[in-house]
Design a protein around this motif. Sequence first.
Motif, PDB file in Angstrom:
ATOM      1  N   HIS A  77       0.001  44.380 -60.044  1.00 36.58           N
ATOM      2  CA  HIS A  77       1.431  44.192 -59.808  1.00 36.58           C
ATOM      3  C   HIS A  77       2.019  45.267 -58.889  1.00 36.58           C
ATOM      4  O   HIS A  77       2.876  44.964 -58.049  1.00 36.58           O
TER       5      HIS A  77
ATOM      6  N   ALA B  15       5.298  37.929 -61.676  1.00 40.39           N
ATOM      7  CA  ALA B  15       5.259  38.881 -62.785  1.00 40.39           C
ATOM      8  C   ALA B  15       5.598  38.209 -64.108  1.00 40.39           C
ATOM      9  O   ALA B  15       4.984  38.499 -65.145  1.00 40.39           O
ATOM     10  N   ALA B  16       6.566  37.298 -64.095  1.00 41.89           N
ATOM     11  CA  ALA B  16       6.977  36.612 -65.326  1.00 41.89           C
ATOM     12  C   ALA B  16       5.844  35.752 -65.875  1.00 41.89           C
ATOM     13  O   ALA B  16       5.590  35.734 -67.098  1.00 41.89           O
TER      14      ALA B  16
ATOM     15  N   ASP C 247       8.969  38.170 -58.538  1.00 36.88           N
ATOM     16  CA  ASP C 247       9.484  38.136 -59.909  1.00 36.88           C
ATOM     17  C   ASP C 247       8.854  36.991 -60.709  1.00 36.88           C
ATOM     18  O   ASP C 247       8.509  37.157 -61.886  1.00 36.88           O
TER      19      ASP C 247
ATOM     20  N   TRP D 133       2.660  36.161 -65.376  1.00 39.33           N
ATOM     21  CA  TRP D 133       1.585  37.037 -65.852  1.00 39.33           C
ATOM     22  C   TRP D 133       1.926  37.614 -67.226  1.00 39.33           C
ATOM     23  O   TRP D 133       1.093  37.658 -68.116  1.00 39.33           O
ATOM     24  N   GLU D 134       3.175  38.060 -67.365  1.00 40.67           N
ATOM     25  CA  GLU D 134       3.601  38.645 -68.632  1.00 40.67           C
ATOM     26  C   GLU D 134       3.500  37.632 -69.764  1.00 40.67           C
ATOM     27  O   GLU D 134       3.149  37.979 -70.901  1.00 40.67           O
ATOM     28  N   ALA D 135       3.783  36.363 -69.463  1.00 45.17           N
ATOM     29  CA  ALA D 135       3.721  35.303 -70.475  1.00 45.17           C
ATOM     30  C   ALA D 135       2.291  34.806 -70.698  1.00 45.17           C
ATOM     31  O   ALA D 135       2.068  33.961 -71.577  1.00 45.17           O
ATOM     32  N   GLU D 136       1.362  35.321 -69.883  1.00 42.86           N
ATOM     33  CA  GLU D 136      -0.043  34.928 -69.967  1.00 42.86           C
ATOM     34  C   GLU D 136      -0.238  33.426 -69.778  1.00 42.86           C
ATOM     35  O   GLU D 136      -1.131  32.810 -70.356  1.00 42.86           O
TER      36      GLU D 136
END
Length: 223
Positions: A190, A132-133, A129, A135-138
């Motif tokens: 992912h 992923a967080a 988790d 990565w999503e926030a770059e």
Amino acid sequence: MTDVKRVRRSGLVSQVAEQLREEIRSGRWSVGTRIPTEPELAELTGTGRNTVREAVQGLVHAGLLERRQGSGTYVVGTSDVGITLARFFATSYSRDVLELRTALDLTAAELAARRRTDDDIAMLRARLDERAAQWEAERWDDAVTADVALHRGIVEASHNAVYLEFYDSLLPTIEDVITQHVAATHRGFHGDHAALVEAVAAGDPVAAVAAARSLFDELWGDL
């Protein structure tokens, strides 16, 4: 430091050095810790300061300790072998490292699926988790750190201490290779990472190896 034992009079330097190594291996002296002074070590081990000085200097040469002028002597490594391997890996080619890492991660995935505990499963899902967080926030630096932590978690879940120490010696080089890959592609894979964690959680070694292999097939495709 009350666990440090007094040593016999034969082979004093090597015995003291082994006592100090044990403090490091056991975690009582963790990386970054300042160790006791030479007079304190002499008292604790029941030996002379010259003996202690030679033992400490041997661990300095081995890369486990570092003397800092005006500050003291600090732990900078946990294993002679790990230090040597880390220095070697630092000069290795990315393709060579990926080949080695493929073999290591596939075996770790199989062992983890066979041996994981409930705590391991919770740890791996939390790290997945977090990965992923980031990565999503770059936040790419943090994403790389989270990716490395997840893969190390798989090795932790194998419950093989020797395997983990060897893998740790490779981690700085792994991180460099991942950083280069992320900077070039920003690909996160992912689904592959989620499949790997869930296969380990399910206790399915065949699926865990297949998921790890799929992930590395993707990585090889980007070379």
